[in-house]
Design a protein around this motif. Structure first.
Motif, PDB file in Angstrom:
ATOM      1  N   THR A  81       0.833  -1.206   0.000  1.00 21.62           N
ATOM      2  CA  THR A  81       0.000   0.000   0.000  1.00 21.62           C
ATOM      3  C   THR A  81       0.865   1.253   0.000  1.00 21.62           C
ATOM      4  OG1 THR A  81      -1.743  -1.173   1.186  1.00 21.62           O
ATOM      5  CG2 THR A  81      -1.822   1.229   1.240  1.00 21.62           C
ATOM      6  N   VAL A  82       1.902   1.253   0.829  1.00 24.69           N
ATOM      7  CA  VAL A  82       2.814   2.403   0.884  1.00 24.69           C
ATOM      8  C   VAL A  82       3.515   2.584  -0.460  1.00 24.69           C
ATOM      9  CG1 VAL A  82       4.949   3.247   1.940  1.00 24.69           C
ATOM     10  CG2 VAL A  82       3.135   2.334   3.376  1.00 24.69           C
ATOM     11  N   LEU A  83       3.979   1.495  -1.056  1.00 23.52           N
ATOM     12  CA  LEU A  83       4.652   1.591  -2.354  1.00 23.52           C
ATOM     13  C   LEU A  83       3.715   2.121  -3.438  1.00 23.52           C
ATOM     14  CD1 LEU A  83       6.868  -1.623  -2.449  1.00 23.52           C
ATOM     15  CD2 LEU A  83       7.623   0.754  -2.382  1.00 23.52           C
ATOM     16  N   ALA A  84       2.470   1.674  -3.416  1.00 21.01           N
ATOM     17  CA  ALA A  84       1.508   2.162  -4.407  1.00 21.01           C
ATOM     18  C   ALA A  84       1.253   3.660  -4.218  1.00 21.01           C
ATOM     19  CB  ALA A  84       0.196   1.383  -4.298  1.00 21.01           C
ATOM     20  N   THR A  85       1.144   4.087  -2.963  1.00 19.17           N
ATOM     21  CA  THR A  85       0.942   5.511  -2.672  1.00 19.17           C
ATOM     22  C   THR A  85       2.141   6.326  -3.130  1.00 19.17           C
ATOM     23  OG1 THR A  85      -0.450   4.955  -0.781  1.00 19.17           O
ATOM     24  CG2 THR A  85       0.464   7.184  -0.842  1.00 19.17           C
ATOM     25  N   LEU A  86       3.338   5.837  -2.833  1.00 21.03           N
ATOM     26  CA  LEU A  86       4.557   6.539  -3.261  1.00 21.03           C
ATOM     27  C   LEU A  86       4.647   6.610  -4.783  1.00 21.03           C
ATOM     28  CD1 LEU A  86       7.168   5.164  -0.714  1.00 21.03           C
ATOM     29  CD2 LEU A  86       6.250   7.480  -0.838  1.00 21.03           C
ATOM     30  N   HIS A  87       4.260   5.538  -5.458  1.00 18.07           N
ATOM     31  CA  HIS A  87       4.282   5.541  -6.918  1.00 18.07           C
ATOM     32  C   HIS A  87       3.307   6.588  -7.465  1.00 18.07           C
ATOM     33  CE1 HIS A  87       4.741   4.054 -10.978  1.00 18.07           C
ATOM     34  NE2 HIS A  87       3.431   3.969 -11.077  1.00 18.07           N
ATOM     35  N   ALA A  88       2.109   6.647  -6.887  1.00 18.84           N
ATOM     36  CA  ALA A  88       1.127   7.637  -7.339  1.00 18.84           C
ATOM     37  C   ALA A  88       1.628   9.053  -7.082  1.00 18.84           C
ATOM     38  CB  ALA A  88      -0.210   7.410  -6.618  1.00 18.84           C
ATOM     39  N   GLN A  89       2.255   9.280  -5.931  1.00 18.56           N
ATOM     40  CA  GLN A  89       2.798  10.608  -5.638  1.00 18.56           C
ATOM     41  C   GLN A  89       3.930  10.965  -6.593  1.00 18.56           C
ATOM     42  OE1 GLN A  89       3.815  10.369  -1.494  1.00 18.56           O
ATOM     43  NE2 GLN A  89       1.723  10.794  -0.817  1.00 18.56           N
ATOM     44  N   ARG A  90       4.746   9.984  -6.938  1.00 17.64           N
ATOM     45  CA  ARG A  90       5.828  10.233  -7.902  1.00 17.64           C
ATOM     46  C   ARG A  90       5.250  10.644  -9.258  1.00 17.64           C
ATOM     47  NH1 ARG A  90      11.245   8.970  -8.849  1.00 17.64           N
ATOM     48  NH2 ARG A  90      11.716   8.571 -11.040  1.00 17.64           N
ATOM     49  N   GLN A  91       4.201   9.942  -9.668  1.00 19.82           N
ATOM     50  CA  GLN A  91       3.555  10.302 -10.938  1.00 19.82           C
ATOM     51  C   GLN A  91       3.008  11.731 -10.876  1.00 19.82           C
ATOM     52  OE1 GLN A  91       4.921   7.703 -12.844  1.00 19.82           O
ATOM     53  NE2 GLN A  91       3.142   8.247 -14.021  1.00 19.82           N
ATOM     54  N   GLN A  92       2.393  12.089  -9.746  1.00 21.89           N
ATOM     55  CA  GLN A  92       1.865  13.445  -9.599  1.00 21.89           C
ATOM     56  C   GLN A  92       2.988  14.479  -9.693  1.00 21.89           C
ATOM     57  OE1 GLN A  92      -0.126  13.164  -5.826  1.00 21.89           O
ATOM     58  NE2 GLN A  92      -2.112  12.691  -6.762  1.00 21.89           N
ATOM     59  N   LEU A  93       4.096  14.205  -9.046  1.00 14.35           N
ATOM     60  CA  LEU A  93       5.230  15.134  -9.094  1.00 14.35           C
ATOM     61  C   LEU A  93       5.816  15.239 -10.499  1.00 14.35           C
ATOM     62  CD1 LEU A  93       7.011  14.260  -5.743  1.00 14.35           C
ATOM     63  CD2 LEU A  93       5.824  16.382  -6.302  1.00 14.35           C
ATOM     64  N   GLN A  94       5.917  14.126 -11.188  1.00 22.07           N
ATOM     65  CA  GLN A  94       6.435  14.152 -12.557  1.00 22.07           C
ATOM     66  C   GLN A  94       5.502  14.931 -13.476  1.00 22.07           C
ATOM     67  OE1 GLN A  94       7.058   9.944 -13.325  1.00 22.07           O
ATOM     68  NE2 GLN A  94       9.256  10.140 -12.917  1.00 22.07           N
ATOM     69  N   ASN A  95       4.193  14.736 -13.298  1.00 22.43           N
ATOM     70  CA  ASN A  95       3.232  15.482 -14.115  1.00 22.43           C
ATOM     71  C   ASN A  95       3.304  16.975 -13.815  1.00 22.43           C
ATOM     72  OD1 ASN A  95       2.339  13.141 -15.340  1.00 22.43           O
ATOM     73  ND2 ASN A  95       0.616  12.873 -13.945  1.00 22.43           N
ATOM     74  N   ALA A  96       3.443  17.330 -12.535  1.00 31.53           N
ATOM     75  CA  ALA A  96       3.568  18.741 -12.168  1.00 31.53           C
ATOM     76  C   ALA A  96       4.840  19.332 -12.755  1.00 31.53           C
ATOM     77  CB  ALA A  96       3.569  18.896 -10.658  1.00 31.53           C
ATOM     78  N   ASN A  97       5.928  18.570 -12.736  1.00 33.04           N
ATOM     79  CA  ASN A  97       7.182  19.034 -13.324  1.00 33.04           C
ATOM     80  C   ASN A  97       7.032  19.235 -14.833  1.00 33.04           C
ATOM     81  OD1 ASN A  97       9.985  19.706 -13.266  1.00 33.04           O
ATOM     82  ND2 ASN A  97      10.452  17.660 -14.025  1.00 33.04           N
ATOM     83  N   ASP A  98       6.390  18.293 -15.504  1.00 33.91           N
ATOM     84  CA  ASP A  98       6.157  18.425 -16.944  1.00 33.91           C
ATOM     85  C   ASP A  98       5.302  19.652 -17.248  1.00 33.91           C
ATOM     86  OD1 ASP A  98       7.619  16.117 -17.292  1.00 33.91           O
ATOM     87  OD2 ASP A  98       5.861  14.813 -17.560  1.00 33.91           O
ATOM     88  N   ASP A  99       4.256  19.874 -16.450  1.00 31.80           N
ATOM     89  CA  ASP A  99       3.395  21.039 -16.639  1.00 31.80           C
ATOM     90  C   ASP A  99       4.163  22.336 -16.416  1.00 31.80           C
ATOM     91  OD1 ASP A  99       1.308  19.327 -17.169  1.00 31.80           O
ATOM     92  OD2 ASP A  99       0.364  19.549 -15.195  1.00 31.80           O
ATOM     93  N   THR A 100       5.056  22.335 -15.424  1.00 33.71           N
ATOM     94  CA  THR A 100       5.863  23.527 -15.151  1.00 33.71           C
ATOM     95  C   THR A 100       6.762  23.849 -16.329  1.00 33.71           C
ATOM     96  OG1 THR A 100       5.833  23.053 -12.789  1.00 33.71           O
ATOM     97  CG2 THR A 100       7.556  24.526 -13.567  1.00 33.71           C
ATOM     98  N   TRP A 101       7.414  22.834 -16.888  1.00 29.83           N
ATOM     99  CA  TRP A 101       8.282  23.076 -18.046  1.00 29.83           C
ATOM    100  C   TRP A 101       7.469  23.544 -19.252  1.00 29.83           C
ATOM    101  CZ3 TRP A 101      13.067  24.218 -18.021  1.00 29.83           C
ATOM    102  CH2 TRP A 101      13.884  23.770 -16.996  1.00 29.83           C
ATOM    103  N   ALA A 102       6.274  22.990 -19.440  1.00 30.67           N
ATOM    104  CA  ALA A 102       5.426  23.441 -20.547  1.00 30.67           C
ATOM    105  C   ALA A 102       5.029  24.901 -20.351  1.00 30.67           C
ATOM    106  CB  ALA A 102       4.179  22.548 -20.647  1.00 30.67           C
ATOM    107  N   MET A 103       4.703  25.273 -19.104  1.00 31.35           N
ATOM    108  CA  MET A 103       4.360  26.665 -18.815  1.00 31.35           C
ATOM    109  C   MET A 103       5.541  27.591 -19.073  1.00 31.35           C
ATOM    110  SD  MET A 103       1.977  27.514 -15.545  1.00 31.35           S
ATOM    111  CE  MET A 103       2.291  26.040 -14.644  1.00 31.35           C
ATOM    112  N   ARG A 104       6.730  27.177 -18.654  1.00 29.54           N
ATOM    113  CA  ARG A 104       7.928  27.996 -18.877  1.00 29.54           C
ATOM    114  C   ARG A 104       8.170  28.197 -20.374  1.00 29.54           C
ATOM    115  NH1 ARG A 104      12.399  25.924 -14.427  1.00 29.54           N
ATOM    116  NH2 ARG A 104      11.226  26.638 -12.605  1.00 29.54           N
TER     117      ARG A 104
END
Length: 122
Positions: A81-104
């Protein structure tokens, strides 16, 4: 366990936690033996249930092994359960990073276009 007795001290009715068996040395480091134990359930969120050791030695061992396997399965489930949560959070962070670069990139492009328009306006 006394050598040659055939039974460990915990199976003869001795309580490991009371320090009389000599097996629990982690709390005896300071000499008073009064340290807390995760097995006593002193914390508000503790849900540890010691295995019930009744019956013959073989039955006691069976119960201890069953309890160990049950604990292992619970720990494995929690870990997954912890690993699945961490994986989902990693995906969220990667998506936020991608969105930030697109905005820049969009901001840089907009700045460039504004400069071109200002240059044409003069």
């Amino acid at each position: 366990m006394t050598y040659g007795s055939g039974k460990p001290s915990w199976s003869r009715g001795g309580d490991i936690e009371d320090g009389n068996s000599g097996l629990n040395r982690r709390n005896n480091a300071s000499g008073n033996g009064g340290g807390g134990s995760y097995q006593r359930g002193e914390g508000a969120g503790s849900n540890y249930q010691p295995p019930q050791v009744k019956g013959t030695y073989a039955e006691q061992q069976t119960h201890v092994v069953e309890d160990t396997l049950r604990t292992h399965v619970q720990a494995e489930t929690t870990a997954n359960t912890v690993l699945a949560t961490l994986h989902a959070q990693r995906q969220q962070l990667q998506n936020a990073n991608d969105d930030t670069w697109a905005m820049r990139t969009n901001v840089a492009s907009a700045q460039r276009e504004l400069k071109e328009l200002q240059y044409k306006a003069w």
